[in-house]
Design a protein around this motif. Sequence first.
Motif: not given
Length: 636
Positions: A273-294
């Motif tokens: 992601v933009a901060t340089g942290q790495t996540y599993e795609r499906s989990y971070i995508q769900r995080w973003i889809d839920c309206g989170n921008v951090t």
Amino acid sequence: MVGGFTLAGAGERTADSVIEVVREITGMNCGNGCGVFKKECMDLVRRIALLKHLLEEIRDSGPLDVLPSESSSSTTSLLWWNDLVVALQASKRLLAVACCYSSGDSSDEAAEKISFQFQCVMWKLEKALGNIPYDRFDISEEVQEQVVLARSQLKRAMERYGSMNSRNFFHALSQPLENEVSITNHEVKAKANHVPDTIDSECHDADQMMNKLERRFSSVSSEVCPSDDVVAEGQENSAIKSMAEIKKPDVLIIPADFLCPISLELMRDPVIVATGQTYERSYIQRWIDCGNVTCPKTQQKLEHLTLTPNYVLRSLISQWCTMHNIEQPIGLANGKIKKSDGSFRDVSGDVVAIEALVRKLSSRSVEERRAAVAEIRSLSKRSTDNRIIIADAGAIPVLVNLLTTDDVMTQEHAVTAILNLSIYENNKGLIMLAGAIPSIVQILRAGSMEARENAAATLFSLSLLDENKIIIGASGAIPALVDLLQNGSTRGRKDAATALFNLCIYMGNKGRAVRAGIISALLKMLTDSRNCMVDEALTILSVLASNPEAKIAIVKASTIPVLIVLLRTGLPRNKENAAAILLSLCKRDTENLACISRLGAVIPLTELTKSGTERAKQKATSLLEHLRKLPQLQQV
């Protein structure tokens, strides 16, 4: 003073001062920088943050030194508080060091020591939280559940670190990094004399152990200031013995960088992601889809929402899995899904079709949404591959939104699709993350019968994860499930029974079920002439019978005579569960023992010791033994 040791928390640490320690810990800036232990620090801070409300309710219960105690010694009665204080202070000191530690600061041995300290601190916290005397305080159920969740997270974190042998654990506890011990030679000898032989095979007597400890104590890190905090005599002993009890065979430790910070599972499709942290795609995508921008890990605002594949890390994970003969995570990557034989199947065509369907879920047309969700429901039923692809396409948050639609058919399809998707283990976390539970509970209360049936089945599927039992129980689901158990269709009643059984495995949900009227519903099932759900009723009762509130309700509902009849006439499994329930009801209760004696339980119990299942024989034998002692108990 206890055995020459000062209690750090009993008289000197008020609840307010400990709350301040928690505030200081949660205020630590562990998210910035590039420390080696950044992830461990942030995880520990998050878990400690869950304890703030607990400490506030303890404070509001009154001064610790005047609360009622089971022990005549106030010092002894406050050992649990001392343990908690020590664990929190140790956490604070460890975080102060670990947050700033980098790979160039010191040797690998120093990093290993800090890693051990994390294990020790987590063990101390989990152990301290397990000894809190809730009955002495006015602690709400919600806060108790937060503590259970924190303990569950701590236990899982310790398991991920892998088993520690007792010697390393003892040395780690002794490290001055935590500064919990200010110790003299005499005190070291006192502790060493109690160390089991299994701790260190090279040490044959207390003097040798003392010398080893003194050498260990002499290697104090200059990064940490000495502390006056000390632990009660025998605390290390208790730690060693308890760790020995839970010691497991050595397990392979997954490198921390290979775990998704959200799911804490081995990543299959890591993205940056933009901060340089790495996540599993499906989990971070769900995080973003839920309206989170951090960024979940650093809490920094994401400058953009682009997810960049981390091909280097994916390759390293693949190599590591191959090297350790571990089956690589099954998942979607570059349009391919790995099959059980290790080969890959191209599903790019399915991905395109499903992504198009998912887009239609947000259509303005009711008919188009209904058709799309019906197709998603059908596809999610067919195969695991489809469940993976549908989740990766971002369907889960959209399906959760459709649970509140006014269109009955769309709602039925949506809840059933979520049920199908939940069968795949990794999707359970995504469904919880999308906030599905309140909407599922609302369907359970007021949806069509088919929707209610599938809502109950979905709650059962999600409750297979222990932490979800707590969340679902606190959501108001249990009264709705009890209502379905009483008034639902045959299938709905069975779905409700299965979900209630699983939820009531968690102690906090047993009282909720009793207050929701489950006992009368179960008794009705036991006496139903159609005899179609006796098994389910007995199984749930056997789980509830150990709970004091449930025990009173079971007896008050005149359930004992029904259980005696089942001992005589039931099927083998029914007799087994009836005996188990009666045993729970009669332990330390002479009135219930006398009741089953008057009702003629001896003859069927004796027969059960000869012809029942193995478990039935054990329960019947134990009950008969209690009955033989009844005259003596009645004289006391």
